[in-house]
Design an enzyme around this catalytic site. Structure first.
Site, short mmCIF file in Angstrom:
data_model
loop_
_atom_site.label_atom_id
_atom_site.label_comp_id
_atom_site.label_asym_id
_atom_site.label_seq_id
_atom_site.Cartn_x
_atom_site.Cartn_y
_atom_site.Cartn_z
N ARG A 18 0.60 -1.25 0.13
CA ARG A 18 -0.04 -0.04 -0.17
C ARG A 18 0.88 1.35 0.02
O ARG A 18 0.64 2.21 -0.72
CB ARG A 18 -0.92 0.14 1.18
N ASN A 36 -6.32 -2.80 2.24
CA ASN A 36 -5.95 -4.32 2.44
C ASN A 36 -7.39 -4.96 2.70
O ASN A 36 -8.23 -4.30 3.32
CB ASN A 36 -5.34 -4.47 3.76
#
Length: 91
Positions: A18, A36
């Protein structure tokens, strides 16, 4: 403006995926988020911006950062909402 939605699958959690995504999106002038998913093996990415930048971004998602092992990227192109002012990591 265009919108790319991607589900990135593989070893993509716990490997700075990320953060990598946010860095690359910001560099390319894209807005949106990376998040996520609860299954532990997928990251949802939504990015809005210039089509060429989104295509370059998609190539980067397919490779990921060094510790990631991207197995598949499911993509869809959607109508941009312009609801994002930057690129964020969602929790």
């Amino acid at each position: 403006m265009h919108c790319l939605r991607a589900i990135v699958k593989g070893k993509v959690q716990g490997v700075y995926f990320r953060d990598f995504t946010r860095t690359q999106a910001t560099r390319l002038g894209l807005c949106g988020y990376a998040k996520n998913l609860a299954n532990g093996a997928e990251v949802e990415v939504v990015a809005e911006g210039d089509k060429d930048a989104l295509l370059e971004f998609l190539d980067l998602l397919r490779s990921g950062p060094p510790r990631a092992e991207v197995k598949d990227v499911e993509t869809s192109w959607e109508t941009a909402t312009a609801n994002y002012s930057d690129f964020r990591i969602k929790h």
